[in-house]
Write a protein that holds these residues in place. Structure first.
Motif, PDB file in Angstrom:
ATOM      1  N   ASP A 105       0.820  -1.219   0.000  1.00  0.00           N
ATOM      2  CA  ASP A 105       0.000   0.000   0.000  1.00  0.00           C
ATOM      3  C   ASP A 105       0.851   1.264   0.000  1.00  0.00           C
ATOM      4  N   VAL A 106       2.015   1.200   0.652  1.00  0.00           N
ATOM      5  CA  VAL A 106       2.886   2.385   0.753  1.00  0.00           C
ATOM      6  C   VAL A 106       4.002   2.365  -0.293  1.00  0.00           C
ATOM      7  N   ALA A 107       3.963   1.401  -1.207  1.00  0.00           N
ATOM      8  CA  ALA A 107       5.053   1.239  -2.174  1.00  0.00           C
ATOM      9  C   ALA A 107       5.327   2.488  -3.015  1.00  0.00           C
ATOM     10  N   PRO A 108       4.307   3.256  -3.484  1.00  0.00           N
ATOM     11  CA  PRO A 108       4.618   4.445  -4.296  1.00  0.00           C
ATOM     12  C   PRO A 108       5.483   5.480  -3.595  1.00  0.00           C
ATOM     13  N   ALA A 109       5.583   5.417  -2.272  1.00  0.00           N
ATOM     14  CA  ALA A 109       6.444   6.352  -1.549  1.00  0.00           C
ATOM     15  C   ALA A 109       7.893   5.893  -1.540  1.00  0.00           C
ATOM     16  N   PHE A 110       8.157   4.612  -1.904  1.00  0.00           N
ATOM     17  CA  PHE A 110       9.510   4.067  -1.844  1.00  0.00           C
ATOM     18  C   PHE A 110      10.041   3.620  -3.208  1.00  0.00           C
ATOM     19  N   TYR A 111       9.131   3.386  -4.160  1.00  0.00           N
ATOM     20  CA  TYR A 111       9.532   2.899  -5.478  1.00  0.00           C
ATOM     21  C   TYR A 111       9.288   3.958  -6.551  1.00  0.00           C
ATOM     22  N   LYS A 112      10.057   3.842  -7.648  1.00  0.00           N
ATOM     23  CA  LYS A 112       9.791   4.583  -8.883  1.00  0.00           C
ATOM     24  C   LYS A 112       9.177   3.614  -9.884  1.00  0.00           C
ATOM     25  N   TYR A 113       8.204   4.089 -10.666  1.00  0.00           N
ATOM     26  CA  TYR A 113       7.522   3.237 -11.645  1.00  0.00           C
ATOM     27  C   TYR A 113       7.571   3.905 -13.024  1.00  0.00           C
ATOM     28  N   PHE A 114       7.745   3.080 -14.054  1.00  0.00           N
ATOM     29  CA  PHE A 114       7.840   3.584 -15.419  1.00  0.00           C
ATOM     30  C   PHE A 114       7.103   2.638 -16.366  1.00  0.00           C
ATOM     31  N   ILE A 115       6.159   3.166 -17.137  1.00  0.00           N
ATOM     32  CA  ILE A 115       5.493   2.365 -18.172  1.00  0.00           C
ATOM     33  C   ILE A 115       6.436   2.259 -19.362  1.00  0.00           C
ATOM     34  N   GLN A 116       6.771   1.024 -19.752  1.00  0.00           N
ATOM     35  CA  GLN A 116       7.748   0.811 -20.823  1.00  0.00           C
ATOM     36  C   GLN A 116       7.118   0.382 -22.141  1.00  0.00           C
ATOM     37  N   ASP A 117       6.051  -0.440 -22.075  1.00  0.00           N
ATOM     38  CA  ASP A 117       5.518  -0.970 -23.332  1.00  0.00           C
ATOM     39  C   ASP A 117       4.165  -1.613 -23.077  1.00  0.00           C
ATOM     40  N   THR A 118       3.444  -1.869 -24.165  1.00  0.00           N
ATOM     41  CA  THR A 118       2.248  -2.711 -24.131  1.00  0.00           C
ATOM     42  C   THR A 118       2.522  -3.910 -25.019  1.00  0.00           C
ATOM     43  N   VAL A 119       2.244  -5.114 -24.515  1.00  0.00           N
ATOM     44  CA  VAL A 119       2.590  -6.341 -25.230  1.00  0.00           C
ATOM     45  C   VAL A 119       1.392  -7.277 -25.238  1.00  0.00           C
ATOM     46  N   VAL A 120       1.474  -8.301 -26.082  1.00  0.00           N
ATOM     47  CA  VAL A 120       0.474  -9.370 -26.133  1.00  0.00           C
ATOM     48  C   VAL A 120       1.200 -10.677 -25.857  1.00  0.00           C
ATOM     49  N   ASP A 121       0.769 -11.429 -24.837  1.00  0.00           N
ATOM     50  CA  ASP A 121       1.463 -12.655 -24.477  1.00  0.00           C
ATOM     51  C   ASP A 121       0.994 -13.826 -25.329  1.00  0.00           C
ATOM     52  N   LYS A 122       1.502 -15.018 -25.048  1.00  0.00           N
ATOM     53  CA  LYS A 122       1.197 -16.205 -25.853  1.00  0.00           C
ATOM     54  C   LYS A 122      -0.268 -16.619 -25.769  1.00  0.00           C
ATOM     55  N   ASP A 123      -0.963 -16.167 -24.696  1.00  0.00           N
ATOM     56  CA  ASP A 123      -2.391 -16.465 -24.555  1.00  0.00           C
ATOM     57  C   ASP A 123      -3.259 -15.379 -25.185  1.00  0.00           C
ATOM     58  N   ASN A 124      -2.626 -14.474 -25.956  1.00  0.00           N
ATOM     59  CA  ASN A 124      -3.311 -13.372 -26.648  1.00  0.00           C
ATOM     60  C   ASN A 124      -3.961 -12.397 -25.663  1.00  0.00           C
ATOM     61  N   ILE A 125      -3.326 -12.206 -24.508  1.00  0.00           N
ATOM     62  CA  ILE A 125      -3.785 -11.262 -23.498  1.00  0.00           C
ATOM     63  C   ILE A 125      -2.930 -10.004 -23.571  1.00  0.00           C
ATOM     64  N   LYS A 126      -3.573  -8.843 -23.633  1.00  0.00           N
ATOM     65  CA  LYS A 126      -2.856  -7.570 -23.695  1.00  0.00           C
ATOM     66  C   LYS A 126      -2.364  -7.188 -22.305  1.00  0.00           C
ATOM     67  N   LEU A 127      -1.094  -6.819 -22.226  1.00  0.00           N
ATOM     68  CA  LEU A 127      -0.467  -6.508 -20.953  1.00  0.00           C
ATOM     69  C   LEU A 127       0.292  -5.188 -21.036  1.00  0.00           C
ATOM     70  N   ILE A 128       0.382  -4.501 -19.900  1.00  0.00           N
ATOM     71  CA  ILE A 128       1.218  -3.305 -19.774  1.00  0.00           C
ATOM     72  C   ILE A 128       2.500  -3.702 -19.055  1.00  0.00           C
ATOM     73  N   GLU A 129       3.649  -3.391 -19.665  1.00  0.00           N
ATOM     74  CA  GLU A 129       4.941  -3.689 -19.056  1.00  0.00           C
ATOM     75  C   GLU A 129       5.371  -2.499 -18.202  1.00  0.00           C
ATOM     76  N   LEU A 130       5.487  -2.723 -16.904  1.00  0.00           N
ATOM     77  CA  LEU A 130       5.784  -1.650 -15.954  1.00  0.00           C
ATOM     78  C   LEU A 130       7.089  -1.966 -15.230  1.00  0.00           C
ATOM     79  N   ALA A 131       8.083  -1.088 -15.383  1.00  0.00           N
ATOM     80  CA  ALA A 131       9.362  -1.263 -14.696  1.00  0.00           C
ATOM     81  C   ALA A 131       9.332  -0.514 -13.361  1.00  0.00           C
ATOM     82  N   PHE A 132      10.079  -1.007 -12.398  1.00  0.00           N
ATOM     83  CA  PHE A 132      10.128  -0.357 -11.095  1.00  0.00           C
ATOM     84  C   PHE A 132      11.519  -0.507 -10.491  1.00  0.00           C
TER      85      PHE A 132
END
Length: 325
Positions: free
Chosen positions: A268-295
């Motif tokens: 719950d308090v992670a945004p105060a300690f971590y940095k987050y960056f949206i890097q990409d949107t991908v489609v996995d092998k099950d054809n599910i759309k995903l957002i790739e988020l680095a931290f």
């Protein structure tokens, strides 16, 4: 009389239709190899029949095989950085056409790109932070104990290695039986360090869970470990390391690794300690759309993780995959 009249009228018609159909459906097969000026193969060259929507690419060896239906008499070869080549083909025949492509020396003029000054990281109006807050808000609905029934497969590998060993340690007489370990150092696991692998165990299992009445069944399908024979107490080391190891639950606020406690990037308090960056949107092998988020940690001295999350885009904001380091 009727039979003879029918034959005279229908035969020419059938002959004309057959001739037209034969002309349209003839197949042309063209094979060959595409190379550059140094006779090196060119992979992924586009090969297409001019006037049709039929085309393929050359493979890693520059080889292609194009099959065309219809009366097409020319094929075109195109590749970025090279001049296009057009070759004539004989319709309805199988033929070999090898092509050499020349580099296109028409270069663009020099372009200078200046970037803006580095912006200071902030949570305010940050789409990556808004996304991770949605993931945190939806944790309860995505945790395993939210469902009445769960079934999943697990592959687990536990490896134990030694690093920062004192120089000359391998030459000690008391460690003579273990010298083979020091002769198989791994320099790829940790950058700038050599590690000595002393233990590895792999396990493949199926897990089943029922909420009411609560029931858990774990079935081990395969289990394999490195056996050093008389030199190491394999069973004792296995028990010791498995006691140190805990199952990682990404949805927990705190994650224990060996004897250390780390703050989860989904706490719950992670945004105060971590940095987050949206890097990409991908489609996995099950054809599910995903957002790739680095931290990563805001402060590198904190006990935090660095890695990536793959988050579903279906409104559930569930974590489909995670990499932690």
């Amino acid at each position: 009389m009727v039979f003879r009249f029918f034959c005279k009228v229908s035969l020419p018609v059938l002959f004309i239709l057959f001739s037209s159909f034969y002309g349209i459906s003839q197949t042309t097969v063209v094979r060959g190899r595409v190379t550059d000026n140094l006779n090196k193969p060119l992979p992924f060259v586009s090969v297409e029949a001019i006037g049709s929507n039929r085309g393929i690419n050359t493979n890693n060896d520059g080889v292609y095989s194009l099959e065309i239906q219809g009366n097409y008499s020319q094929i075109r070869f195109t590749y970025v950085g090279y001049k296009s080549v057009i070759k004539s083909v004989i319709p309805g025949k199988e033929q070999v056409i090898n092509v050499r492509m020349d580099e296109d020396n028409n270069l663009l003029q020099e372009v200078k790109v200046k970037g803006k000054k580095h912006r200071r990281y902030t949570n305010r109006d940050n789409p990556a932070v808004e996304l991770i807050r949605q993931v945190i808000d939806h944790k309860k609905g995505n945790q395993p104990d939210h469902y009445n029934f769960i079934q999943y497969n697990e592959y687990e590998r536990l490896q134990f290695s030694l690093s920062n060993l004192p120089p000359g340690l391998a030459d000690k007489k008391v460690l003579a039986p273990y010298r083979f370990l020091f002769e198989n150092k791994d320099t790829t696991k940790l950058k700038g360090k050599a590690v000595v692998p002393v233990f590895m165990e792999e396990k493949l299992s199926d897990h089943y869970f029922r909420k009411e009445p609560e029931k858990t069944v774990n079935i081990v399908k395969a289990d394999r470990s490195v056996d050093f024979g008389k030199y190491l107490d394999q069973k004792g080391l296995t028990v010791y390391l498995n006691r140190m190891y805990n199952v990682v639950d990404i949805y927990s606020s705190n994650i224990f690794i060996v004897t250390n406690q780390f703050l989860s990037p989904l706490a719950d308090v992670a945004p105060a300690f971590y940095k987050y960056f949206i890097q990409d949107t991908v489609v996995d092998k099950d054809n599910i759309k995903l957002i790739e988020l680095a931290f990563g940690p805001r402060n590198n001295t904190d006990m935090l993780f660095k890695g990536k999350l793959w988050i579903t885009m279906d409104g559930n904001f569930a974590v489909k995959r995670v990499e932690l380091g």
